[in-house]
Design a protein around this motif. Structure first.
Motif, PDB file in Angstrom:
ATOM      1  N   TYR A   1       0.845  -1.188   0.000  1.00 49.22           N
ATOM      2  CA  TYR A   1       0.000   0.000   0.000  1.00 49.22           C
ATOM      3  C   TYR A   1       0.882   1.240   0.000  1.00 49.22           C
ATOM      4  O   TYR A   1       2.044   1.216   0.436  1.00 49.22           O
ATOM      5  N   ARG A   2       0.323   2.303  -0.525  1.00 49.24           N
ATOM      6  CA  ARG A   2       1.012   3.592  -0.480  1.00 49.24           C
ATOM      7  C   ARG A   2      -0.027   4.687  -0.279  1.00 49.24           C
ATOM      8  O   ARG A   2      -1.212   4.519  -0.597  1.00 49.24           O
ATOM      9  N   THR A   3       0.421   5.828   0.245  1.00 42.72           N
ATOM     10  CA  THR A   3      -0.483   6.939   0.534  1.00 42.72           C
ATOM     11  C   THR A   3       0.012   8.214  -0.131  1.00 42.72           C
ATOM     12  O   THR A   3       1.213   8.393  -0.370  1.00 42.72           O
ATOM     13  N   HIS A   4      -0.932   9.073  -0.440  1.00 45.97           N
ATOM     14  CA  HIS A   4      -0.638  10.413  -0.941  1.00 45.97           C
ATOM     15  C   HIS A   4      -0.693  11.353   0.252  1.00 45.97           C
ATOM     16  O   HIS A   4      -1.731  11.497   0.907  1.00 45.97           O
ATOM     17  N   VAL A   5       0.438  11.983   0.576  1.00 45.41           N
ATOM     18  CA  VAL A   5       0.594  12.775   1.788  1.00 45.41           C
ATOM     19  C   VAL A   5       0.668  14.258   1.432  1.00 45.41           C
ATOM     20  O   VAL A   5       1.339  14.648   0.467  1.00 45.41           O
ATOM     21  N   GLN A   6      -0.035  15.064   2.212  1.00 48.59           N
ATOM     22  CA  GLN A   6       0.021  16.519   2.057  1.00 48.59           C
ATOM     23  C   GLN A   6       1.472  16.989   1.949  1.00 48.59           C
ATOM     24  O   GLN A   6       2.314  16.597   2.746  1.00 48.59           O
ATOM     25  N   ASN A   7       1.753  17.808   0.966  1.00 49.18           N
ATOM     26  CA  ASN A   7       3.082  18.413   0.703  1.00 49.18           C
ATOM     27  C   ASN A   7       4.107  17.424   0.136  1.00 49.18           C
ATOM     28  O   ASN A   7       5.037  17.835  -0.549  1.00 49.18           O
ATOM     29  N   ASP A   8       3.942  16.108   0.432  1.00 50.30           N
ATOM     30  CA  ASP A   8       4.928  15.113  -0.009  1.00 50.30           C
ATOM     31  C   ASP A   8       4.528  14.402  -1.287  1.00 50.30           C
ATOM     32  O   ASP A   8       5.387  13.887  -2.007  1.00 50.30           O
ATOM     33  N   GLY A   9       3.227  14.309  -1.555  1.00 48.64           N
ATOM     34  CA  GLY A   9       2.769  13.545  -2.711  1.00 48.64           C
ATOM     35  C   GLY A   9       2.749  12.053  -2.412  1.00 48.64           C
ATOM     36  O   GLY A   9       2.723  11.617  -1.254  1.00 48.64           O
ATOM     37  N   TRP A  10       2.794  11.247  -3.485  1.00 47.49           N
ATOM     38  CA  TRP A  10       2.725   9.792  -3.324  1.00 47.49           C
ATOM     39  C   TRP A  10       4.026   9.255  -2.738  1.00 47.49           C
ATOM     40  O   TRP A  10       5.110   9.533  -3.231  1.00 47.49           O
ATOM     41  N   GLN A  11       3.900   8.466  -1.690  1.00 47.94           N
ATOM     42  CA  GLN A  11       5.051   7.759  -1.139  1.00 47.94           C
ATOM     43  C   GLN A  11       5.250   6.446  -1.894  1.00 47.94           C
ATOM     44  O   GLN A  11       4.407   6.022  -2.675  1.00 47.94           O
ATOM     45  N   ASP A  12       6.370   5.789  -1.644  1.00 51.91           N
ATOM     46  CA  ASP A  12       6.608   4.471  -2.221  1.00 51.91           C
ATOM     47  C   ASP A  12       5.726   3.430  -1.526  1.00 51.91           C
ATOM     48  O   ASP A  12       5.299   3.616  -0.381  1.00 51.91           O
ATOM     49  N   PHE A  13       5.486   2.334  -2.226  1.00 53.77           N
ATOM     50  CA  PHE A  13       4.728   1.245  -1.633  1.00 53.77           C
ATOM     51  C   PHE A  13       5.508   0.634  -0.465  1.00 53.77           C
ATOM     52  O   PHE A  13       6.733   0.484  -0.516  1.00 53.77           O
ATOM     53  N   VAL A  14       4.777   0.273   0.591  1.00 54.89           N
ATOM     54  CA  VAL A  14       5.318  -0.486   1.714  1.00 54.89           C
ATOM     55  C   VAL A  14       4.462  -1.737   1.880  1.00 54.89           C
ATOM     56  O   VAL A  14       3.383  -1.846   1.282  1.00 54.89           O
ATOM     57  N   THR A  15       4.912  -2.673   2.682  1.00 51.93           N
ATOM     58  CA  THR A  15       4.209  -3.952   2.785  1.00 51.93           C
ATOM     59  C   THR A  15       4.024  -4.381   4.230  1.00 51.93           C
ATOM     60  O   THR A  15       4.798  -4.025   5.124  1.00 51.93           O
ATOM     61  N   ASP A  16       2.970  -5.161   4.453  1.00 51.12           N
ATOM     62  CA  ASP A  16       2.777  -6.031   5.614  1.00 51.12           C
ATOM     63  C   ASP A  16       3.054  -5.353   6.956  1.00 51.12           C
ATOM     64  O   ASP A  16       3.935  -5.764   7.712  1.00 51.12           O
ATOM     65  N   GLY A  17       2.304  -4.298   7.242  1.00 49.23           N
ATOM     66  CA  GLY A  17       2.376  -3.686   8.549  1.00 49.23           C
ATOM     67  C   GLY A  17       3.306  -2.510   8.677  1.00 49.23           C
ATOM     68  O   GLY A  17       3.328  -1.840   9.718  1.00 49.23           O
ATOM     69  N   THR A  18       4.105  -2.228   7.647  1.00 51.03           N
ATOM     70  CA  THR A  18       4.981  -1.058   7.674  1.00 51.03           C
ATOM     71  C   THR A  18       4.132   0.212   7.587  1.00 51.03           C
ATOM     72  O   THR A  18       3.129   0.254   6.874  1.00 51.03           O
ATOM     73  N   MET A  19       4.543   1.255   8.296  1.00 53.46           N
ATOM     74  CA  MET A  19       3.754   2.482   8.269  1.00 53.46           C
ATOM     75  C   MET A  19       3.855   3.177   6.921  1.00 53.46           C
ATOM     76  O   MET A  19       4.952   3.331   6.363  1.00 53.46           O
TER      77      MET A  19
END
Length: 552
Positions: free
Chosen positions: A36-54
């Motif tokens: 999963y990955r998230t789009h963060v205010q000011n940062d944009g899309w982060q890289d994908f992380v897996t299995d419980g990583t924040m």
């Protein structure tokens, strides 16, 4: 064979999880991986992380604006779906956006809308073999407890941003990873008031929407719910969760209670308007708790007891009013129960919240859940009682309890207007017309009763169900009267700025619609039954904001 072998491994993995051990090689071999990955205010899309990583951030006060989730599960019939609660949009599944799945973007990009909550589900033939757990970091809350399998995680309805998220898949019956939890359970999602009326009366109503139980408990009461004191206590407080609402300027709370001798209840509410702080973030501006007074059938019941004024809102006897033409969009209530003796408790069987927006063009639509036939309505045979032939010292002031008495007598409860008057009398305001006191009095006879802001359709629905309705009107009976009031031809009062009458039915003659009324201001019982032009009645009723007593 490979799939069967892997499924056998799942059983072993579940045992390992329950024992607190999960070998890394077995995780890789037997459990689907989620990324999963998230789009963060000011940062944009982060890289994908897996299995419980924040994914996201914690401690930087940056909102999540979007999320993408996908599975790596080639050996399973397994998929993943998810939806988010988005600022200004709400839950995606309740819009044309719908649920997202397998890497689709949930949320927005470029709109600066925060994510406020998330729900995630597994799909496919093998979904029953696994649980998907997820944990969010929410503004003002920190890390919430783990939610799973479609539960809401976050703060939907509180306007708090999500800032980070963990997602993990475990074998069915396993546990999520240990880690930081600031709030032990997922936050309670705020519910919304449908239209302009909310009624809380069942056990599930009171249990599902509670924020605090202080020396009180919820008990089954003749099939419905009841708030009562815990054994051994003489006072206690039930505090509801916060409810989202359409913008409103006025609120009337009403209640059905049983108050044995020596007991009373005090109903209070507080309201909130959204504001923006110095950093441009949404915040909540709450009023103080404002009191509708103390109620009991054996006490000198009184409005004006408790806090009645606050910078945002104030009490006007029986109505909570938001100040300066502003609006509130959240409300919370609490009920204080008191008894003079251990072992004797008042009970609260119903709380109703009626809302009105008096600002021009901002009225709140009424919501109905069915579509009954409202044609050919009967005229109800409601007993005719004139207030003017009652005790002379109070006769001209008891239209409200006289209307209640007519309705109670219609249902077979023999009550005289004077009895109803003193049973609903507000010793604080020194008046007989306190709206929730009158419906609470009717409820003391075992009736379901509350105050509403209704509509003509609402009145017709009540008549169709065999229920007369009391309404508040203001009128003059001739254009020759100088008062700035709507005209109601044939009304018994020259002019009135506040009067209660009973709606008994509707009729139409020669293309003109009429409403059939019992008007207690008539000079005799025989003159109480009248008919008013529906258009004139509608204007007179609107002067009160369409206040209505519902009594069943």
């Amino acid at each position: 064979m490979k799939k069967k072998f892997l499924k056998s491994l799942i059983v072993l993995l579940g045992l390992c999880l329950l024992a607190g051990a999960l070998p890394g090689a077995m995780m890789a071999a037997g459990v689907p991986s989620v990324s999963y990955r998230t789009h963060v205010q000011n940062d944009g899309w982060q890289d994908f992380v897996t299995d419980g990583t924040m994914s996201g951030t914690a401690g930087r006060s940056l909102r999540l604006e979007g999320i993408e989730v996908k599975l790596d599960a080639p050996d399973y019939d397994l998929g993943i779906t998810y939806q988010t609660h988005i600022q200004n949009i709400g839950w995606e599944a309740e819009t044309e956006r719908g649920w997202k799945s397998n890497g689709d973007t949930s949320g927005t990009e470029g709109l600066s809308y925060r994510l406020e909550a998330i729900q995630i589900n597994l799909t496919g033939a093998d979904a029953g073999d696994f649980d998907v757990y997820y944990q969010v970091h929410a503004q003002n809350m920190g890390w919430l407890g783990w939610a799973k399998n479609g539960e809401s995680s976050g703060t939907a309805g509180y306007s708090y941003r999500l800032e980070g998220i963990h997602i993990v898949i475990v074998p069915k019956g396993g546990n999520p990873p240990a880690g930081t939890v600031d709030q032990q359970v997922p936050f309670v999602e705020r519910k919304s008031v449908p239209g302009n009326l909310m009624i809380q009366t069942t056990t599930s109503d009171f249990n599902d929407n509670v924020m605090g139980l202080d020396r009180v408990e919820i008990a089954a009461n003749s099939g419905d719910g009841a708030i009562k004191l815990q054994a051994g206590h003489q006072s206690g407080v039930y505090t509801s969760n916060v409810f989202n609402t359409s913008p409103f300027t006025k609120a009337v709370l009403s209640w059905d209670t049983d108050t044995p001798a020596g007991t009373l209840v005090q109903v209070e509410a507080r309201v909130c308007e959204n504001a923006v702080d110095a950093n441009g973030q949404s915040t909540e501006n709450w009023s103080d708790w404002l009191s509708f007074g103390q109620w009991g059938t054996t006490i000198n019941r009184s409005s004006g007891i408790g806090v009645t004024d606050s910078p945002l809102a104030k009490m006007e006897v029986d109505t909570l009013v938001v100040k300066n033409g502003q609006t509130a969009n959240k409300i919370q209530y609490r009920v204080i129960l008191h008894s003079g003796a251990t072992g004797v408790t008042p009970t609260v069987q119903l709380i109703a919240v009626a809302l009105r927006n008096a600002n021009p063009g901002q009225g709140i639509n009424k919501v109905f859940s069915d579509n009954p036939d409202l044609s050919n309505l009967a005229v109800l045979n409601v007993p005719q009682l004139s207030q003017m032939v009652r005790e002379p010292s109070i006769a001209d002031s008891i239209c409200s309890p006289t209307s209640v008495a007519m309705m109670l007598n219609y249902y077979g409860t023999a009550v005289q207007p004077e009895t109803a008057a003193w049973g609903a009398y507000d010793y604080g305001a020194e008046e007989f017309g306190n709206w929730p006191f009158n419906t609470a009095y009717a409820a003391s006879y075992g009736r379901l009763a509350y105050v509403d802001y209704s509509t003509i359709e609402g009145l017709k629905r009540e008549i169709a169900g065999g229920h007369p309705v009391a309404v508040a009107v203001a009128y003059k009976n001739s254009t020759g009267v100088s008062a700035d009031l709507p005209v109601v031809d044939g009304a018994p009062i020259r002019s009135t700025y506040g009067h209660l009458i009973v709606v008994c039915g509707f009729t139409s003659e020669n293309g003109t619609e009429y409403i059939i009324i019992n008007d207690p201001a008539a000079a005799s019982n025989g003159g109480v039954r009248v008919r008013y032009r529906l258009d004139q009645f509608t204007a007179a009723w609107a002067e009160s904001g369409n206040i209505t007593y519902i009594i069943h």
